[in-house]
Design an enzyme around this catalytic site. Sequence first.
Site, mmCIF file in Angstrom:
data_model
loop_
_atom_site.group_PDB
_atom_site.id
_atom_site.type_symbol
_atom_site.label_atom_id
_atom_site.label_comp_id
_atom_site.label_asym_id
_atom_site.label_seq_id
_atom_site.Cartn_x
_atom_site.Cartn_y
_atom_site.Cartn_z
ATOM 1 N N ASP A 94 -6.161 -14.466 -3.077
ATOM 2 C CA ASP A 94 -4.952 -14.106 -3.821
ATOM 3 C C ASP A 94 -4.629 -15.301 -4.707
ATOM 4 O O ASP A 94 -4.323 -16.387 -4.199
ATOM 5 C CB ASP A 94 -3.784 -13.838 -2.863
ATOM 6 C CG ASP A 94 -4.013 -12.593 -2.024
ATOM 7 O OD1 ASP A 94 -4.490 -11.589 -2.569
ATOM 8 O OD2 ASP A 94 -3.716 -12.628 -0.818
ATOM 9 N N ASP B 114 -1.161 -0.669 -2.131
ATOM 10 C CA ASP B 114 -0.216 -1.415 -1.298
ATOM 11 C C ASP B 114 0.830 -0.420 -0.810
ATOM 12 O O ASP B 114 1.503 0.218 -1.624
ATOM 13 C CB ASP B 114 0.476 -2.516 -2.108
ATOM 14 C CG ASP B 114 -0.514 -3.541 -2.656
ATOM 15 O OD1 ASP B 114 -1.550 -3.755 -2.008
ATOM 16 O OD2 ASP B 114 -0.244 -4.112 -3.724
#
Length: 252
Positions: A11, A130
């Site tokens: 990330d 998500d």
Amino acid sequence: MLAKRIIPCLDVKNGETVKGTCFVNLRSAGDPVELGKRYAQEGADELVFLDITASFEGRKTFASVVERVAQRLNIPFTVGGGINEISDVEFLLSKGADKVSVNSAAIKNPKLIDEISRRFGSQVCVVAIDAKQEQTGNWQCYVNGGRVPVGLDLFSWAKEVESRGAGEILFTSMNHDGVKSGFANEALARLATELNIPVIASGGAGKMEDFKDAFTLGHADAALAASVFHFGEISIPHLKQYLKQENIVVRI
């Protein structure tokens, strides 16, 4: 039987690898180029690079970092963040990506999935989802790095994604992200039952048993993790040896 895949995730924010809990409280985890090189050497099956603020900030992925990471890899490399049109995909593939991951842009413009799979092949198109389980028990999808709920059901969207030509789904449980209490195995198992494309489990890895459960209980095709690898809590070689001992097919 196809081997189960272990996938570290970078990330990236402002060119630096970060990791948070439930999508907030980010802390530094190191240089993405060096981490990517290390994971390839340790036997990771693939690497995922997500520019986590690109969509929220309305900009493109940091291509220079992508290119530098790709130069150090000999494993499949998936890149996501800020991909809104076919030209973005073309550009990232030219910088060394093997696949692209679309999330917010795919929800806003589902035809993007059709276009990517038609132009480059379904194997290039990973759709990241998500989702958060609400108090009602329903799973709702979020966009912009988990900031904005969109009133879209996880399972309905996953089926649409498959019908539009996505090659695989990267499902991150926002409830489990960074908590290290195991993956969302019930939701994973339902996705595996309802879909015919691979599902990558993300969010919740804390110990080696969690990976085993994702494969045996959640029927995931791959398991993705970040902090347990970044901070040395689990090593990929040890994890794969453990999984092999548990009769899970992995590439050693």
